[in-house]
Design an enzyme around this catalytic site. Structure first.
Site, PDB file in Angstrom:
ATOM      1  N   GLU A  93     -35.828  42.681  76.366  1.00 49.57           N
ATOM      2  CA  GLU A  93     -35.325  43.939  76.884  1.00 49.57           C
ATOM      3  C   GLU A  93     -35.996  45.121  76.185  1.00 49.57           C
ATOM      4  O   GLU A  93     -36.333  45.047  75.006  1.00 49.57           O
ATOM      5  CB  GLU A  93     -33.801  43.997  76.737  1.00 49.57           C
ATOM      6  N   CYS A 106     -37.575  52.202  72.996  1.00 43.19           N
ATOM      7  CA  CYS A 106     -37.101  51.229  72.016  1.00 43.19           C
ATOM      8  C   CYS A 106     -37.679  49.884  72.457  1.00 43.19           C
ATOM      9  O   CYS A 106     -37.287  49.352  73.492  1.00 43.19           O
ATOM     10  CB  CYS A 106     -35.573  51.221  72.014  1.00 43.19           C
ATOM     11  N   CYS A 113     -34.320  36.573  67.966  1.00 46.60           N
ATOM     12  CA  CYS A 113     -34.473  36.885  66.542  1.00 46.60           C
ATOM     13  C   CYS A 113     -33.863  35.755  65.736  1.00 46.60           C
ATOM     14  O   CYS A 113     -32.828  35.206  66.098  1.00 46.60           O
ATOM     15  CB  CYS A 113     -33.758  38.202  66.211  1.00 46.60           C
ATOM     16  N   CYS A 117     -27.854  38.141  62.352  1.00 50.39           N
ATOM     17  CA  CYS A 117     -26.862  39.081  61.820  1.00 50.39           C
ATOM     18  C   CYS A 117     -25.587  38.960  62.664  1.00 50.39           C
ATOM     19  O   CYS A 117     -25.654  38.845  63.885  1.00 50.39           O
ATOM     20  CB  CYS A 117     -27.395  40.509  61.855  1.00 50.39           C
ATOM     21  N   CYS A 120     -24.816  41.313  65.886  1.00 44.82           N
ATOM     22  CA  CYS A 120     -25.915  41.646  66.796  1.00 44.82           C
ATOM     23  C   CYS A 120     -26.055  40.616  67.915  1.00 44.82           C
ATOM     24  O   CYS A 120     -26.064  39.410  67.659  1.00 44.82           O
ATOM     25  CB  CYS A 120     -27.208  41.708  65.980  1.00 44.82           C
ATOM     26  N   CYS A 334     -27.702  50.043  70.507  1.00 51.34           N
ATOM     27  CA  CYS A 334     -28.158  49.236  69.376  1.00 51.34           C
ATOM     28  C   CYS A 334     -27.408  47.915  69.290  1.00 51.34           C
ATOM     29  O   CYS A 334     -26.183  47.887  69.326  1.00 51.34           O
ATOM     30  CB  CYS A 334     -27.918  49.969  68.061  1.00 51.34           C
TER      31      CYS A 334
HETATM   32  N1  SAH Z   1     -34.288  43.639  63.541  1.00 47.71           N
HETATM   33  C1  SAH Z   1     -34.421  44.977  63.135  1.00 47.71           C
HETATM   34  C2  SAH Z   1     -34.606  45.955  64.282  1.00 47.71           C
HETATM   35  C3  SAH Z   1     -33.757  45.774  65.526  1.00 47.71           C
HETATM   36  S1  SAH Z   1     -32.077  46.176  65.467  1.00 47.71           S
HETATM   37  C4  SAH Z   1     -33.270  45.385  62.254  1.00 47.71           C
HETATM   38  O1  SAH Z   1     -32.307  44.644  62.189  1.00 47.71           O
HETATM   39  O2  SAH Z   1     -33.371  46.420  61.607  1.00 47.71           O
HETATM   40  C5  SAH Z   1     -31.970  47.965  65.400  1.00 47.71           C
HETATM   41  C6  SAH Z   1     -30.724  48.445  64.651  1.00 47.71           C
HETATM   42  O3  SAH Z   1     -29.516  48.156  65.372  1.00 47.71           O
HETATM   43  C7  SAH Z   1     -30.579  47.765  63.295  1.00 47.71           C
HETATM   44  O4  SAH Z   1     -30.203  48.703  62.317  1.00 47.71           O
HETATM   45  C8  SAH Z   1     -29.456  46.799  63.559  1.00 47.71           C
HETATM   46  O5  SAH Z   1     -28.841  46.381  62.388  1.00 47.71           O
HETATM   47  C9  SAH Z   1     -28.572  47.618  64.462  1.00 47.71           C
HETATM   48  N2  SAH Z   1     -27.545  46.840  65.158  1.00 47.71           N
HETATM   49  C10 SAH Z   1     -27.546  45.530  65.477  1.00 47.71           C
HETATM   50  N3  SAH Z   1     -26.418  45.202  66.119  1.00 47.71           N
HETATM   51  C11 SAH Z   1     -25.686  46.343  66.215  1.00 47.71           C
HETATM   52  C12 SAH Z   1     -24.420  46.650  66.804  1.00 47.71           C
HETATM   53  N4  SAH Z   1     -23.692  45.720  67.419  1.00 47.71           N
HETATM   54  N5  SAH Z   1     -23.977  47.923  66.720  1.00 47.71           N
HETATM   55  C13 SAH Z   1     -24.725  48.882  66.107  1.00 47.71           C
HETATM   56  N6  SAH Z   1     -25.932  48.648  65.558  1.00 47.71           N
HETATM   57  C14 SAH Z   1     -26.397  47.388  65.595  1.00 47.71           C
HETATM   58 FE1  SF4 Z   2     -32.356  40.363  64.248  1.00 43.92          FE
HETATM   59 FE2  SF4 Z   2     -30.300  41.677  65.293  1.00 43.92          FE
HETATM   60 FE3  SF4 Z   2     -30.370  41.189  62.665  1.00 43.92          FE
HETATM   61 FE4  SF4 Z   2     -32.079  42.971  63.702  1.00 43.92          FE
HETATM   62  S1  SF4 Z   2     -29.831  43.162  63.640  1.00 43.92           S
HETATM   63  S2  SF4 Z   2     -32.555  41.337  62.228  1.00 43.92           S
HETATM   64  S3  SF4 Z   2     -32.461  42.038  65.723  1.00 43.92           S
HETATM   65  S4  SF4 Z   2     -30.225  39.647  64.304  1.00 43.92           S
END
Ligand code: SAH
Ligand code: SF4
Length: 343
Positions: A93, A106, A113, A117, A120, A334
């Site tokens: 996406e 973006c 990934c 996390c 996410c 995000c």
């Molecule tokens: N993998 C990288 C970049 C992609 S995510 C990273 O983790 O930094 C971009 C941002 O969105 C990151 O700061 C991530 O932690 C945040 N993010 C992920 N899930 C989210 C959520 N459910 N609500 C708000 N931010 C989120």
């Molecule tokens: Fe991967 Fe999502 Fe964690 Fe970013 S926030 S490192 S995209 S699992």
């Protein structure tokens, strides 16, 4: 299936050396880059300023794939989300975020990934594969053409952990930055990492003024370990030292992203730890009220919490902003990007 290497998988140095093998001068690379990343060429045949012999040699040696937009959604706020499908059927996406004087893309750096996390959506399905530089560029090209406007900013904040695909990311950033590529200023190209320290150290040595963002999400070790299990091995103390070194080496201010999750990282102890982490560090904190992802059980704190965090950080001399949510009605905010959409 075509087994030829995709020409868009090559960095500029690789493209130049392939051309040298054909006995071609280096300026041919620039011509090809224009065709690929400015004009969105879909065949070598189209590249009318290349000698006919070179066009057929390229044709024989390389594939030239063009992704398709499998789905397009438009948010009430103008944000557009695309499901982009590559030649092998893998999809990611991409989000286009228009503003008065800007068009930000973006983009994804991996399909899925591996980091997992807990808050996410992308992490839930695991990693499918890395994207090539061209697959990152193609996301910009298609957003520019859909909006009929040039791209002013690009952020590697879609699917994937950019520093887990470092070489391809760097090759892509350079094409994005190049005059014969997309022409986005280096400072307007931002990479967000979950905190892979070798990546941060390497990024600090790149000559371009790219912008770095690091996902912190908690300055308490036990909380961060729970939220971001894949980066447990990099302790907060080491992360902070890496950020100090980055700021010293580059003179640039990294952004720390902090997704506020109700009852998880929004308490007084968390705020005190965050203020402690940031004090004396050249940084900018970006607070993001967490976006709901089904199945994670993570909820947003009251709106007042973000203000409380911001005010306390500002009082401690830490520059802080609260991210304005975009495109949540189409799951484009995000952390809401998934590998596949159903239906
Ligand atoms: N993998 C990288 C970049 C992609 S995510 C990273 O983790 O930094 C971009 C941002 O969105 C990151 O700061 C991530 O932690 C945040 N993010 C992920 N899930 C989210 C959520 N459910 N609500 C708000 N931010 C989120
Ligand atoms: Fe991967 Fe999502 Fe964690 Fe970013 S926030 S490192 S995209 S699992």
């Amino acid at each position: 299936m075509d087994t030829k290497t995709d020409i868009k998988a090559l960095s500029r140095a690789q493209l130049e050396s392939a051309l040298a093998e054909f006995g071609q001068p280096a300026f041919r690379a620039s011509q090809i880059v224009r065709w690929l990343y400015q004009r969105g060429a879909f065949s070598f045949e189209q590249m009318s300023d290349l000698p006919v012999g070179l066009r057929s040699a390229l044709e024989e040696r390389f594939a030239l794939s063009v992704p398709e937009v499998a789905r397009r959604q438009v948010s009430a706020d103008g944000t557009r989300k695309y499901l982009v499908r590559f030649a092998d059927g893998v999809s990611v996406e991409t989000v286009g975020l228009p503003a008065a004087d800007r068009l930000t893309v973006c983009f994804s750096t991996q399909a899925g990934c591996a980091m997992g996390c807990s808050f996410c959506a992308t992490g839930r399905g695991g990693l499918t594969r890395d994207l090539t530089p061209g697959e990152m560029l193609d996301q910009l090209t298609l957003v520019a053409s859909d909006f009929g406007s040039r791209i002013s900013n690009a952020v590697a904040m879609g699917q994937g952990e950019p520093f887990a695909n470092y070489d391809a990311l760097l090759a892509a950033l350079r094409y994005m930055n190049a005059k014969d590529g997309v022409g986005v200023g280096a400072r307007h190209l931002t990479v967000s990492t979950c905190g892979l320290l070798p990546g941060i150290a390497r990024f600090a040595t790149e000559p371009e003024q790219f912008t770095l963002a690091v996902s912190l999400h908690s300055a308490k070790q036990s909380t961060r370990d729970r939220l971001m299990p894949a980066v447990r091995k990099y302790r907060l103390r080491e992360l902070r030292a890496a950020l100090v070194a980055y700021a010293e080496a580059t003179g640039r201010r990294p952004t720390l992203e902090y997704a506020l999750v109700g009852g998880v990282n929004d308490g007084g102890d968390e705020l005190a730890a965050l203020v402690g982490f940031c004090s004396g560090l050249l940084c900018h904190v970006n607070l993001i009220p967490v976006n709901p992802v089904s199945g994670t059980g993570m909820t947003r704190p009251a709106a007042e919490t973000a203000r409380r965090f911001r005010d306390a950080l500002m009082r401690a001399g830490v520059e802080t902003s609260v991210r304005v949510e975009r495109g949540a009605d189409i799951d484009a905010a995000c952390g809401q990007l998934r590998q596949r959409t159903k239906g």
